[in-house]
Design a protein around this motif. Structure first.
Motif, short mmCIF file in Angstrom:
data_model
loop_
_atom_site.label_atom_id
_atom_site.label_comp_id
_atom_site.label_asym_id
_atom_site.label_seq_id
_atom_site.Cartn_x
_atom_site.Cartn_y
_atom_site.Cartn_z
N THR A 40 -3.51 -1.38 2.18
CA THR A 40 -3.97 -1.38 3.68
C THR A 40 -3.40 -2.11 4.73
N THR A 41 -2.31 -2.02 4.77
CA THR A 41 -1.46 -2.80 6.01
C THR A 41 -1.03 -1.90 7.22
N SER A 42 -1.33 -0.70 7.08
CA SER A 42 -1.14 0.18 8.11
C SER A 42 0.35 0.20 8.74
N ASP A 43 1.24 0.48 7.81
CA ASP A 43 2.47 0.38 7.99
C ASP A 43 3.03 -0.90 8.42
N ALA A 44 2.68 -1.99 7.84
CA ALA A 44 3.09 -3.14 7.77
C ALA A 44 2.74 -3.99 9.02
N THR A 45 1.73 -3.70 9.61
CA THR A 45 1.15 -4.24 10.74
C THR A 45 0.08 -5.08 10.67
N VAL A 46 -0.63 -5.20 9.33
CA VAL A 46 -1.67 -6.22 9.09
C VAL A 46 -1.60 -6.34 7.61
N ASN A 47 -2.26 -7.41 7.30
CA ASN A 47 -2.50 -7.75 5.98
C ASN A 47 -0.94 -7.97 5.20
N THR A 48 -0.13 -8.35 5.59
CA THR A 48 1.21 -8.08 5.27
C THR A 48 1.64 -9.54 4.48
N ALA A 49 2.65 -9.49 3.85
CA ALA A 49 3.12 -10.86 3.08
C ALA A 49 4.46 -11.21 3.89
N ASN A 50 4.48 -12.48 4.27
CA ASN A 50 5.37 -12.74 5.24
C ASN A 50 6.22 -14.05 4.60
N GLU A 91 9.38 -8.33 17.25
CA GLU A 91 10.07 -7.30 16.33
C GLU A 91 11.55 -6.93 16.67
N VAL A 92 12.36 -6.90 15.95
CA VAL A 92 13.69 -6.42 15.90
C VAL A 92 14.13 -5.47 15.31
N ALA A 93 13.38 -5.08 14.09
CA ALA A 93 13.80 -4.02 13.17
C ALA A 93 12.70 -3.63 12.33
N ALA A 94 12.81 -2.27 11.47
CA ALA A 94 11.68 -2.14 10.75
C ALA A 94 12.44 -0.88 9.93
N ALA A 95 11.86 -0.56 8.76
CA ALA A 95 12.44 0.37 7.89
C ALA A 95 11.01 0.71 6.76
N ASN A 96 11.00 1.90 6.72
CA ASN A 96 10.01 2.46 5.56
C ASN A 96 10.71 3.25 4.58
N ASP A 97 12.18 3.59 4.78
CA ASP A 97 12.92 4.12 3.63
C ASP A 97 14.09 3.36 3.39
N GLY A 98 14.73 3.60 2.40
CA GLY A 98 16.09 3.18 2.04
C GLY A 98 16.90 4.15 2.63
N GLY A 126 1.24 3.42 5.73
CA GLY A 126 -0.04 3.86 6.00
C GLY A 126 -1.22 2.96 5.44
N SER A 127 -1.90 3.44 4.73
CA SER A 127 -3.03 2.41 3.97
C SER A 127 -2.93 2.32 2.53
N SER A 128 -1.81 2.77 2.17
CA SER A 128 -1.71 2.87 0.65
C SER A 128 -1.36 1.62 0.10
N ALA A 129 -1.26 1.36 -1.29
CA ALA A 129 -0.96 0.16 -2.01
C ALA A 129 0.27 0.21 -2.51
N CYS A 130 0.77 -1.09 -2.56
CA CYS A 130 2.45 -0.96 -3.05
C CYS A 130 2.67 -2.71 -3.57
N SER A 131 3.66 -2.62 -4.08
CA SER A 131 4.17 -4.03 -4.47
C SER A 131 5.81 -4.28 -4.71
N GLY A 132 6.17 -5.35 -4.87
CA GLY A 132 7.71 -5.11 -4.86
C GLY A 132 8.53 -6.79 -4.77
N VAL A 133 9.60 -6.58 -4.66
CA VAL A 133 10.35 -7.85 -4.54
C VAL A 133 11.17 -7.67 -3.49
N VAL A 134 11.20 -8.35 -2.34
CA VAL A 134 12.06 -8.27 -1.24
C VAL A 134 13.37 -9.04 -1.60
N ALA A 135 14.56 -8.42 -1.31
CA ALA A 135 15.61 -9.16 -1.42
C ALA A 135 16.54 -9.38 0.01
#
Length: 247
Positions: A40-50, A91-98, A126-135
């Motif tokens: 439920t981060t609404s395209d990484a605008t809330v509830n994000t990991a920073n 904000e200087v950049a954003a990405a939803n895809d690779g 959107g409001s989906s759930a996800c997880s990962g490792v950012v490198a």
């Protein structure tokens, strides 16, 4: 520092003092890796990991959950990059895809001359759930060349020495889908050598097109200089921009 491999008979072999010092300093910047779990981060605008980190001025980086050593994703990840230099996040950049259009995200960005302090915010589409490792992969060298009659990068090559710390993953190539800033025209061929003149990896465009090209990598065994030697397949003519990253 004396190097055991010299580029006699090659097109170029150089590393100016300013770049040498910059790369040595960059080697001491920890390559960032952080895991997250979000929903439920609404395209990484809330509830994000920073995560806060530094980028050297004018340095190109790739930040993502795909295409970088150690990166991973489950679900549709979304990343945003903010500059912290003004005191207020911008904000200087954003990405939803690779780069290949996958649900995993990868930001490609070059810091401005005044750039230094940044924050990446990781969330989900959107409001989906996800997880990962950012490198984060940092560019260590970007050089253009044009060549012919190199006999698979064995003669008449353009060379560059690049410093890496032990344990860093060296990625190099001319495929833009794989590495930010890279490009190629024709069939390029690259060789990577350690300081003892031992070839440790090659990057060839002989068989595969750029869209199918896997990333060529090598894990640095020692903190030292490595030689990238750029040429063409066989005795063909080719040109390109070689991108070299630390991951």
């Amino acid at each position: 520092m004396a190097l055991s491999i010299l580029a006699s008979g090659c097109g170029e072999a150089w590393l100016v003092d300013e770049e040498q010092h910059e790369e040595l300093g960059e080697a001491h910047d920890a390559l960032a890796l952080f895991a997250f779990n979000a929903n439920t981060t609404s395209d990484a605008t809330v509830n994000t990991a920073n995560f806060n980190f530094n980028i050297s001025p004018n340095r190109a980086v790739m930040i993502g959950t795909t295409g970088i050593a150690g990166a991973s994703a489950s679900g549709d990840t979304y990343l945003r990059l903010f500059s912290l230099d003004s005191g207020t996040p911008v904000e200087v950049a954003a990405a939803n895809d690779g780069p290949g259009g996958s649900m995993s995200a990868q930001i490609r960005y070059t810091a401005p001359p005044t750039g230094w302090s940044f924050q990446v915010r990781a969330g989900c589409d959107g409001s989906s759930a996800c997880s990962g490792v950012v490198a984060i992969a940092r560019n260590r060298s970007l050089f253009a060349y044009s060549a012919s009659n190199t006999s698979y990068a064995a003669a008449n090559t353009t060379d560059r020495y690049v410093y890496f710390s032990a344990g860093e993953t060296i990625s190099f190539g001319t495929c833009s889908n794989v590495l930010y800033g890279a490009r190629r025209t024709g069939q390029t061929y690259l060789r990577l050598y350690d300081r003892n003149g031992v070839q440790v990896a090659t990057d060839s465009a002989e068989v595969q097109g750029c869209s199918e090209m896997p990333k060529t990598t090598h894990v640095a065994a020692l903190s030292d200089y490595y030689l990238v030697r750029a040429g063409c397949v066989g005795n063909l003519s080719c040109s390109g921009t070689v991108a070299v990253y630390a991951e």
